[in-house]
Motif scaffolding. Structure first.
Motif, mmCIF file in Angstrom:
data_model
loop_
_atom_site.group_PDB
_atom_site.id
_atom_site.type_symbol
_atom_site.label_atom_id
_atom_site.label_comp_id
_atom_site.label_asym_id
_atom_site.label_seq_id
_atom_site.Cartn_x
_atom_site.Cartn_y
_atom_site.Cartn_z
ATOM 1 N N TYR A 280 -64.525 -8.650 32.959
ATOM 2 C CA TYR A 280 -63.729 -9.564 33.787
ATOM 3 C C TYR A 280 -62.281 -9.598 33.303
ATOM 4 C CZ TYR A 280 -61.878 -13.972 35.630
ATOM 5 O OH TYR A 280 -61.081 -14.922 36.231
ATOM 6 N N ASP A 281 -62.098 -9.787 32.009
ATOM 7 C CA ASP A 281 -60.746 -9.864 31.444
ATOM 8 C C ASP A 281 -59.987 -8.561 31.658
ATOM 9 O OD1 ASP A 281 -61.341 -12.428 30.593
ATOM 10 O OD2 ASP A 281 -61.804 -11.826 28.524
ATOM 11 N N MET A 282 -60.678 -7.434 31.510
ATOM 12 C CA MET A 282 -60.060 -6.132 31.724
ATOM 13 C C MET A 282 -59.599 -5.990 33.175
ATOM 14 S SD MET A 282 -60.917 -2.846 33.079
ATOM 15 C CE MET A 282 -62.673 -2.566 32.858
ATOM 16 N N LEU A 283 -60.455 -6.389 34.109
ATOM 17 C CA LEU A 283 -60.096 -6.277 35.520
ATOM 18 C C LEU A 283 -58.907 -7.154 35.877
ATOM 19 C CD1 LEU A 283 -63.668 -6.243 37.104
ATOM 20 C CD2 LEU A 283 -62.080 -4.317 36.975
ATOM 21 N N VAL A 284 -58.897 -8.364 35.345
ATOM 22 C CA VAL A 284 -57.749 -9.255 35.571
ATOM 23 C C VAL A 284 -56.466 -8.586 35.082
ATOM 24 C CG1 VAL A 284 -56.676 -11.423 34.841
ATOM 25 C CG2 VAL A 284 -59.074 -11.399 35.552
ATOM 26 N N ALA A 285 -56.539 -7.966 33.901
ATOM 27 C CA ALA A 285 -55.365 -7.308 33.319
ATOM 28 C C ALA A 285 -54.939 -6.087 34.135
ATOM 29 C CB ALA A 285 -55.661 -6.902 31.878
ATOM 30 N N VAL A 286 -55.913 -5.319 34.624
ATOM 31 C CA VAL A 286 -55.589 -4.129 35.424
ATOM 32 C C VAL A 286 -54.954 -4.534 36.750
ATOM 33 C CG1 VAL A 286 -56.572 -2.163 36.673
ATOM 34 C CG2 VAL A 286 -57.336 -2.674 34.352
ATOM 35 N N ILE A 287 -55.537 -5.518 37.417
ATOM 36 C CA ILE A 287 -54.976 -5.996 38.682
ATOM 37 C C ILE A 287 -53.549 -6.506 38.472
ATOM 38 C CG2 ILE A 287 -55.177 -7.804 40.452
ATOM 39 C CD1 ILE A 287 -58.283 -7.487 40.100
ATOM 40 N N LYS A 288 -53.346 -7.249 37.391
ATOM 41 C CA LYS A 288 -52.015 -7.761 37.078
ATOM 42 C C LYS A 288 -51.023 -6.622 36.865
ATOM 43 C CE LYS A 288 -49.545 -10.661 33.707
ATOM 44 N NZ LYS A 288 -49.680 -11.469 32.453
ATOM 45 N N ALA A 289 -51.458 -5.571 36.154
ATOM 46 C CA ALA A 289 -50.574 -4.433 35.867
ATOM 47 C C ALA A 289 -50.183 -3.695 37.147
ATOM 48 C CB ALA A 289 -51.260 -3.474 34.894
ATOM 49 N N VAL A 290 -51.146 -3.511 38.041
ATOM 50 C CA VAL A 290 -50.841 -2.796 39.287
ATOM 51 C C VAL A 290 -49.945 -3.635 40.184
ATOM 52 C CG1 VAL A 290 -51.814 -1.691 41.333
ATOM 53 C CG2 VAL A 290 -52.992 -1.481 39.136
ATOM 54 N N LYS A 291 -50.215 -4.929 40.258
ATOM 55 C CA LYS A 291 -49.373 -5.801 41.080
ATOM 56 C C LYS A 291 -47.947 -5.910 40.557
ATOM 57 C CE LYS A 291 -52.727 -8.860 43.348
ATOM 58 N NZ LYS A 291 -53.184 -10.258 43.532
ATOM 59 N N ALA A 292 -47.781 -5.670 39.259
ATOM 60 C CA ALA A 292 -46.463 -5.812 38.641
ATOM 61 C C ALA A 292 -45.573 -4.584 38.821
ATOM 62 C CB ALA A 292 -46.622 -6.101 37.150
ATOM 63 N N VAL A 293 -46.100 -3.498 39.375
ATOM 64 C CA VAL A 293 -45.270 -2.310 39.607
ATOM 65 C C VAL A 293 -44.147 -2.694 40.567
ATOM 66 C CG1 VAL A 293 -45.214 0.053 40.501
ATOM 67 C CG2 VAL A 293 -47.201 -0.750 39.198
ATOM 68 N N PRO A 294 -42.889 -2.395 40.211
ATOM 69 C CA PRO A 294 -41.752 -2.830 41.034
ATOM 70 C C PRO A 294 -41.811 -2.343 42.479
ATOM 71 C CG PRO A 294 -40.987 -2.086 38.882
ATOM 72 C CD PRO A 294 -42.451 -1.725 38.968
ATOM 73 N N ASN A 295 -41.185 -3.132 43.346
ATOM 74 C CA ASN A 295 -41.007 -2.793 44.760
ATOM 75 C C ASN A 295 -42.335 -2.647 45.524
ATOM 76 O OD1 ASN A 295 -38.130 -2.616 44.369
ATOM 77 N ND2 ASN A 295 -38.487 -0.608 43.434
ATOM 78 N N ASN A 296 -43.343 -3.402 45.079
ATOM 79 C CA ASN A 296 -44.657 -3.382 45.737
ATOM 80 C C ASN A 296 -45.247 -1.979 45.837
ATOM 81 O OD1 ASN A 296 -44.792 -6.230 46.340
ATOM 82 N ND2 ASN A 296 -43.242 -5.867 47.923
#
Length: 335
Positions: A280-296
């Motif tokens: 769960y924690d890993m998935l939260v971190a991965v989703i956060k990392a992908v969402k944080a890529v600039p310019n959507n």
């Protein structure tokens, strides 16, 4: 006659819920699902009520289904199926649930990954020129079959985890020029069916910047055509905990997007089924990392076979419990 046509159109479109494009893709690769059901496997909500697997995934925030395609697969329970016909049937079912669709072409009769990229038996003795046609017409054939039933995938993967190329030996990275031609045939076939489908080129070890830079620098040099860089991320397979390299994944996502001007997407991810909190924690971190890529430019995250319970598949990176219920790890996909 006109009234009949209008009624048919309206009822058909009412039955098939149109997925919302351009939102963040949260999904699952569920290639095993039809076989699981055919062998009698049952899926349950946490309260014990029996439920359709896709509904269980949707209830956890998933909006995307990824389906692999093999050329002439066997009927083996775990390493077969996933033919064109089965893929079309599964895509119809997913779209009726309002899911977005990704098609993953392996260009093989079974698993293609960094350790094996075996040509389909039917193509085994083909010349390179024939292989170029094989890739084009197989890609086109599957996508046209989908289009014939009203389905246009949002994404198409040309090859599955191809750091060493595909269709060995002709399409090996030892001969990147030939690999580039094969990839471009897949791209061209996809765009011929629908120019709006986004084409993905996919490598494993999403935290490995050196591997990705080498491959995509070569791809740029050889004028490979694609829209999205796809990444796998499995800490388990590189014998680490996600905390040791999640920053590397985030940095690589940002670097790939900036360096090549492309969108990026984690098209495969998974964690150990018995370590629910860690996954769960890993998935939260991965989703956060992908969402944080600039310019959507970060498009989404897809879990590989979350429903593929170890009791059925012997695969230990699902997110399903032995009692047929989803793991709490999948709650990471909820808003």
């Amino acid at each position: 006659m006109l009234l009949v046509l209008v009624f048919t159109y309206c009822t058909t479109n009412k039955a098939i819920q149109q997925p919302k494009e351009n939102s963040f893709a949260k999904g699952a690769d569920v290639g095993w699902l039809p076989q699981m059901e055919a062998t009698g496997y049952k899926f349950y909500e946490t309260d014990g009520s029996q439920k359709d697997c896709l509904q269980l995934l949707k209830d956890r925030g998933m909006n995307t289904i990824r389906l692999r395609v093999w050329v002439n697969p066997s009927n083996d329970k775990a390493s077969g199926h996933c033919s064109k016909e089965e893929t079309v049937a599964m895509a119809i079912r997913a779209q009726k649930m309002g899911m977005r669709i990704m098609i993953d072409f392996h260009y093989s009769d079974s698993w293609a990954d960094p350790g094996k990229q075996n040509k389909p038996l039917e193509w085994k003795n083909h010349t390179f020129s024939e292989l170029l046609n094989d890739v084009y017409f197989h890609t086109e054939d599957v996508l046209k079959a989908l289009k014939d039933v009203g389905i246009t995938p949002e994404w198409v993967q040309v090859g599955n985890e191809i750091p060493g190329g595909m269709l060995w030996p002709e399409g090996s990275t030892d001969n990147f020029n030939q690999l580039a031609q094969l990839l471009n045939k897949g791209y061209d076939a996809t765009k011929a069916v629908d120019k709006n489908i986004k084409v993905i080129v996919h490598l494993d070890e999403g935290n490995n910047s050196k591997k990705f830079r080498w491959f995509f620098d070569k791809a740029t040099e050889q004028k490979v055509k694609y829209d999205v860089i796809g990444l796998s991320y499995y800490p388990f397979w590189i014998k680490t905990d996600y905390k040791e390299n999640i920053a590397d994944l985030a940095n690589n996502l940002n670097d790939m997007s900036a360096r090549y001007g492309k969108e990026v997407m984690v098209v495969e991810v998974g964690g150990i089924d018995t370590q629910e909190q860690n996954t769960y924690d890993m998935l939260v971190a991965v989703i956060k990392a992908v969402k944080a890529v600039p310019n959507n430019k970060g498009l989404g995250v897809i879990y590989w076979e979350p429903q593929g319970a170890k009791s059925w598949s012997k695969y230990e990176l699902s997110a399903w419990r032995s009692d047929g219920k989803p793991s709490m790890a999948l709650d990471a996909f909820k808003e």
